[in-house]
Each structure stands twice: as structure tokens, then as C-alpha cells.
Write a protein that holds these residues in place. Structure first.
Motif, PDB file in Angstrom:
ATOM      1  N   LEU A  41     -47.820 107.881 -70.030  1.00 26.71           N
ATOM      2  CA  LEU A  41     -48.923 107.776 -70.976  1.00 26.71           C
ATOM      3  C   LEU A  41     -49.057 106.340 -71.433  1.00 26.71           C
ATOM      4  O   LEU A  41     -48.123 105.553 -71.323  1.00 26.71           O
ATOM      5  CB  LEU A  41     -48.658 108.660 -72.197  1.00 26.71           C
ATOM      6  N   SER A  83     -55.293 109.317 -66.473  1.00 24.84           N
ATOM      7  CA  SER A  83     -56.017 109.244 -67.736  1.00 24.84           C
ATOM      8  C   SER A  83     -56.648 110.594 -68.029  1.00 24.84           C
ATOM      9  O   SER A  83     -57.036 110.884 -69.141  1.00 24.84           O
ATOM     10  CB  SER A  83     -57.067 108.140 -67.678  1.00 24.84           C
ATOM     11  N   MET A  85     -55.462 114.129 -68.172  1.00 27.90           N
ATOM     12  CA  MET A  85     -54.219 114.901 -68.099  1.00 27.90           C
ATOM     13  C   MET A  85     -54.451 116.406 -68.056  1.00 27.90           C
ATOM     14  O   MET A  85     -53.508 117.173 -68.198  1.00 27.90           O
ATOM     15  CB  MET A  85     -53.312 114.558 -69.286  1.00 27.90           C
ATOM     16  N   PHE A 124     -42.376 113.091 -70.903  1.00 25.78           N
ATOM     17  CA  PHE A 124     -43.439 112.092 -70.999  1.00 25.78           C
ATOM     18  C   PHE A 124     -42.825 110.741 -71.318  1.00 25.78           C
ATOM     19  O   PHE A 124     -41.823 110.662 -72.024  1.00 25.78           O
ATOM     20  CB  PHE A 124     -44.434 112.460 -72.099  1.00 25.78           C
ATOM     21  N   LEU A 146     -44.197 107.105 -72.834  1.00 25.61           N
ATOM     22  CA  LEU A 146     -45.330 106.374 -73.392  1.00 25.61           C
ATOM     23  C   LEU A 146     -45.026 104.877 -73.284  1.00 25.61           C
ATOM     24  O   LEU A 146     -44.023 104.411 -73.835  1.00 25.61           O
ATOM     25  CB  LEU A 146     -45.539 106.776 -74.850  1.00 25.61           C
ATOM     26  N   VAL A 186     -52.560 114.073 -75.452  1.00 22.81           N
ATOM     27  CA  VAL A 186     -52.476 112.931 -74.541  1.00 22.81           C
ATOM     28  C   VAL A 186     -53.863 112.465 -74.153  1.00 22.81           C
ATOM     29  O   VAL A 186     -54.043 111.331 -73.815  1.00 22.81           O
ATOM     30  CB  VAL A 186     -51.652 113.276 -73.286  1.00 22.81           C
TER      31      VAL A 186
END
Lengths: 268, 289
Positions: free
Chosen positions: B28, B186, B188, B198, B200, B289
Motif C-alpha cells: 500500500l 491501486s 484493491m 499488508f 504500507l 485501502v
């Protein structure tokens, strides 16, 4: 090894199939290349109508000289299309794909693409010129001359392949090398269509030592035709074509091996 | 499976990340935060300026010499099939390049082409395909070689809802059988559900790395409770509620689940009024997200 040959075969079959998928289109486009390249020959032909000979070379001898140039290019382009178009291959992301695959990069570049139209167009013109001139230039074709001829063609293919490999490698450092290729390769080739003895010393120097087209067609043709203007060059040049070819290719290959480590994929 | 140690490259600056085998990691972060760079480092297309990237203890590019495909990568804008070849021809090349036995490979192809629905145009040249068709074929090409590590950059771009769903299904099946997936997208939709972790990316580092549950409590801990009440409007002024909404006798409360629990709110409301209906909603991963 067998596996490598098999893969090369699969590649060749697939590229040939896709190039010749539309038959009429394939014939017309090959013909277009053939005609485009014929213009140079036509210019020579009409020039020779005004003058009897060019520094001792008559029309058929000039056509013979020309045929070597195109025959070698036609064969060379079957293998080196991927290097001719290397800039595009990089920009389109195809080179990244080659990097990701478990095969040699040069192997993939050589076999993954072949411009068959250029091969048929150039090679066809070379063959036609050879057939027209070979019987009329006073060469006695026996085993010795035939073997010499084949080795010379192979050497000429390697010389031009080495130039393409070198220019492709430069692409790793420079973004665009197309104009360099125009200048160094295609423009110099126009000179090589004539006996180089008619040019200024500077041009001769370039065509022998820098961009050695002289070893692709002039010196091999001299071995077979023995024209008087050969007196101006060392006799050893008659036999150097394969040496120059292998040497140049080796150098270009080392340069490639060294440079490809510095190839950078873009971040995005 | 994948280890990033103190990696510096482009926008990545001191990134460390350990991805165990069998995990499905979603990357992400905003545009330009280094998601694609991370994936390209993991497959060896890029080499770190500083630090190290290893896949199963080796530099990613060293795995290329292995005949067994270990890493398979999909990037939008990186054509996996030659545009002049037909889809079938492209797959035949892939098969030869990776030395995969005919029977095994074409069986795999048959299943994938059916599930991702591109049997109808398998004899057309890749350049004649629409974006969506090409994406389906190319995703199948990276799956068909049966890698151990799959890197996907924007796999959803160009896929319609059916395609996204099919891809998700295939990936979670493969994931259950041990495939490690790292994906940046982009969009999700679906993919978030599939991820076990995940990461980030922010300022060149992994600002967060963990499960979806932890991601929610750390970044979007706002839950939503809807109460339909019978009596008069309850007073909840002293509760740490972020925001509320009243429509007739329907009260919607948004609150930080780290500060106040649903039980506490409900207890307070019940002492004041009659409650007909209650609904508590945690934010979905996708909306997050």
C-alpha cells in the motif's frame, strides 16, 4: 545444447509465421525493400552508360561488388534484427522480459525476432545481382573460389553483425543511437557500393579501418576479380575478411558483456 | 521467502521487510512511494544501491539460472507475450523457455484459459487483443509456469469484475497451496481480501507491516453503530464519539474502537431509551485501502 537449438527453432518458426501471416502483404513489403535498395544499383547502371568503366571496373564487376553487400546484409538481418531494433526493444519493455527469463540475453535478442522482409528484400537483391554478374566477371568457379566466396560472405555477415551489436550496446549508455547508426552504417554503405579506390584517402581510411565495409565486399571481390587498383593496398587484405569479422564480433561481444551489467530498468 | 535489508533505491530509503513463504502481501502507499521499485528489486530487474535483496537466500537474478521457475513477475507495461505472436504461440514459447513438459503445461493452460476466459481468442495475435484480453492472457502466462514467488504489479488494471474475481479465486487457491504472492495495486477490490499481510510504504520505509486487523486498528479504527430507538433521543454527550448522524429515530454513531467499545455505548443508550435494532459495522479492508 539440443534444447537450445530446439528453442531457436521454435522462435524461428513462430517469427517466420507471424511475418508471413498475410501473404500478399509480405510479398509487397519484401518487394518494396527490394525496389528501394535497387535505386542504388540503377544509379550505377546509368552512370556506367556514360563512362565505360569506373577505375577499371565495368558494369558487371560493379554489380558483383554490390551483390556481396546485399547478400551479407540479407543473411545478417535474419540474426541481428533484435540488435538493429534494440532501442525499441528497451523502450517497449521487451528487454525487461528477456532479463526475467532463464535464457541468455543475446540468444533471446538474436532469435526472438527476425525482419524477414528486409532479409528477403536485401538478400533477394544480392542474389539477383550475383546471378546476373557471376558468370560475366571472368571468375572461374571451382572449389577454391566457391569456398573463398562462402567464407567471405560469412565474414561479411559477422562484420556487420558486430557493428549492430556495438551500436546496440551503446544504447545502454545513450538513450538514442538511431542517427549514429544512419551516419555510421547506412551512409557508409552507400560508399561501399563503389570501388573504394575512387574515393579520397580519408574516405578510404574510414571504410577500411573504422567502418570496415571494404572487407565485406571490396577486398573479397578483388580476390576473385584481381583488378589493377588493388596495387594500392597490402595483398594480405585479400585474406583478412574472416579475421576481421571474428575479431570485431569478439570485441563487440566483450563490450556487450561488460555493459549489460549496467543496464537499468526504469523505476516505473 | 523474500528479504529486504536496509534497501536504498530510488524513493526506497532504508527499507527492511521480511516476507515468509506462503504469505500474500499487499503493498500500500501513494503513487511514487516505491511499490513498483520494490517488486522490480524482488525479481532482479533492479539492483539495490545499498543494502540487500534476497529470495530464498540468493540474489533474485541468480534464480534465473535455475531451470525451475522460482520467481514469476507481472508488470503492467512489461509485455510478457510478443505482440506479433498469437496467444497460443506465446505460451508455447514460455513452455520451451522454462522446459515445462508438454502435458503438464497445456493442462495448466487449459484450466487457466477457461477460468480467466480467453479461450475464444487464443489464436489471435496479441496485438489484436483489447487491453482486458491481453491482461488475462499475460496473467495466465505468469501463473502457468507455476512459480514459488509471484510478483504482481497492478494486476487489476484492465480487468473487469469477472476477471478480478477469477484472478482472486486462483490466487487464494494457489496461496493455500503455498504460493507466496506480493502485489501492488491501486485497485484493491478483491485483492485486499486475499492478502494475509499488508505493507504500507511511506518515506522509503515500511511505515506499517502486519495483518489487516492490525492495519485497521492502527489507521482506521473508526467503527459505525446504527441504533433504531423507540423512546426519546438518548444523551451520549460524554462518550468519545467522533461524529454522529440522526435521521428520524435512526441514530448512527462513528467512534474509535480503541477509545470506546460497542458494549459501553450500548449500555449507556439502553439506560436512557428503548432500542429496537442495533447494527455494528467495522470498516471493510477494501474501503480502507
Amino acid at each position: 545444447m539440443r534444447d537450445v537449438i530446439h528453442l531457436a527453432g521454435v522462435y524461428t518458426k513462430i517469427t517466420a509465421k507471424s511475418w508471413f501471416q498475410y501473404r500478399v502483404d509480405a510479398v509487397l513489403r519484401s518487394l518494396a525493400v527490394f525496389l528501394r535498395e535497387s535505386t542504388g544499383v540503377i544509379v550505377i547502371y546509368f552512370t556506367l552508360l556514360k563512362f565505360d568503366d569506373l577505375n577499371g571496373w565495368n558494369t558487371h564487376e560493379l554489380l558483383f561488388l554490390y551483390s556481396l553487400l546485399f547478400l551479407t546484409y540479407g543473411i545478417m538481418i535474419i540474426f541481428f534484427t533484435g540488435l538493429r531494433d534494440f532501442g525499441n526493444t528497451v523502450r517497449s519493455g521487451n528487454f525487461d522480459r528477456f532479463i526475467l527469463r532463464p535464457r541468455g540475453l543475446l540468444f533471446q535478442l538474436i532469435f526472438a525476432n527476425a525482419d524477414w522482409f528486409a532479409a528477403v528484400g536485401h538478400g533477394g537483391l544480392g542474389l539477383v545481382l550475383f546471378l546476373v554478374s557471376a558468370g560475366k566477371v571472368g571468375v572461374t568457379w571451382n572449389l577454391e573460389t566457391a569456398v573463398y566466396y562462402l567464407v567471405a560472405v560469412a565474414g561479411g555477415v559477422l562484420i556487420q553483425g558486430a557493428v549492430f551489436l556495438f551500436l546496440a550496446t551503446l544504447n545502454i549508455y545513450l538513450f538514442e543511437t538511431r542517427s549514429l547508426k544512419e551516419l555510421l552504417y547506412y551512409n557508409m554503405r552507400k560508399f561501399a557500393g563503389y570501388p573504394i579506390s575512387i574515393f579520397h584517402k580519408a574516405v578510404q581510411f574510414i571504410i577500411i579501418y573504422i567502418m570496415p565495409f571494404a572487407f565485406v565486399n571490396y577486398f573479397p571481390a578483388q580476390y576473385l576479380l584481381r583488378k589493377e587498383d588493388m596495387a594500392g593496398y597490402p595483398q594480405a587484405f585479400l585474406y583478412l575478411t574472416p579475421v576481421v569479422g571474428i575479431g570485431m564480433y569478439l570485441l563487440a561481444y566483450l563490450f556487450w558483456r561488460y555493459s549489460v551489467r549496467y543496464y537499468k530498468s526504469s523505476g516505473n | 521467502m523474500v528479504d529486504f535489508f536496509n534497501v536504498r533505491k530510488f524513493t526506497l530509503d532504508g527499507l527492511s521487510l521480511h516476507i515468509p513463504a506462503g504469505e500474500r502481501v499487499g503493498l500500500l502507499g501513494g503513487p511514487g512511494c516505491g511499490k513498483t521499485t520494490l517488486l522490480k528489486l524482488a525479481c532482479g530487474l533492479l539492483v539495490p544501491e545499498d543494502g540487500s535483496v534476497q529470495v530464498l537466500g540468493m540474489a533474485p537474478s541468480d534464480w534465473r539460472k535455475d531451470s525451475q521457475p522460482v520467481i514469476s513477475a507481472y508488470f503492467t507495461g512489461l509485455p510478457l507475450l510478443d505482440r506479433n505472436d498469437t496467444v497460443r504461440q506465446g505460451f508455447e514459447l514460455v513452455r520451451c523457455i522454462y522446459h515445462i513438459p508438454k502435458k503438464k503445461f497445456w493442462e495448466e493452460y487449459r484450466v487457466l484459459s477457461k477460468r480467466l476466459d480467453f479461450t475464444a481468442f487464443e489464436h489471435e495475435a496479441v496485438k489484436e487483443l483489447s487491453l482486458g484480453q491481453r491482461v488475462r492472457a499475460e496473467l495466465s502466462a505468469v501463473l502457468a509456469v507455476r512459480p514459488r514467488l509471484l510478483l504482481l504489479d497492478e494486476p487489476n488494471a484492465g480487468l473487469d469484475e469477472n476477471g478480478k474475481a477469477a484472478l482472486c479465486e486462483i490466487l487464494s487457491e494457489r496461496g493455500r497451496r503455498g504460493l507466496t504472492v506480493v502485489t501492488a495495486s491501486s485497485d484493491m477490490v478483491g485483492i485486499a481480501k486475499l492478502c494475509t499481510r499488508f505493507a504500507l510504504l511511506k518515506d522509503g520505509k515500511a511505515a506499517f507491516y502486519g495483518s489487516g486487523e492490525r492495519l485497521r486498528s492502527q489507521f482506521v479504527p473508526v467503527d459505525e453503530m446504527t441504533i433504531v430507538f423507540g423512546g426519546e433521543l438518548p444523551d451520549f454527550g460524554d462518550l468519545p464519539v467522533v461524529r454522529y448522524k440522526i435521521e428520524g429515530n435512526r441514530l448512527t454513531l462513528f467512534y474509535n474502537s480503541n477509545h470506546v467499545t460497542a458494549a459501553e455505548i450500548l449500555k449507556r443508550v439502553l439506560t436512557q431509551t428503548e432500542v429496537l435494532e442495533v447494527k455494528v459495522q467495522k470498516p471493510t479492508l477494501e474501503s480502507m485501502v
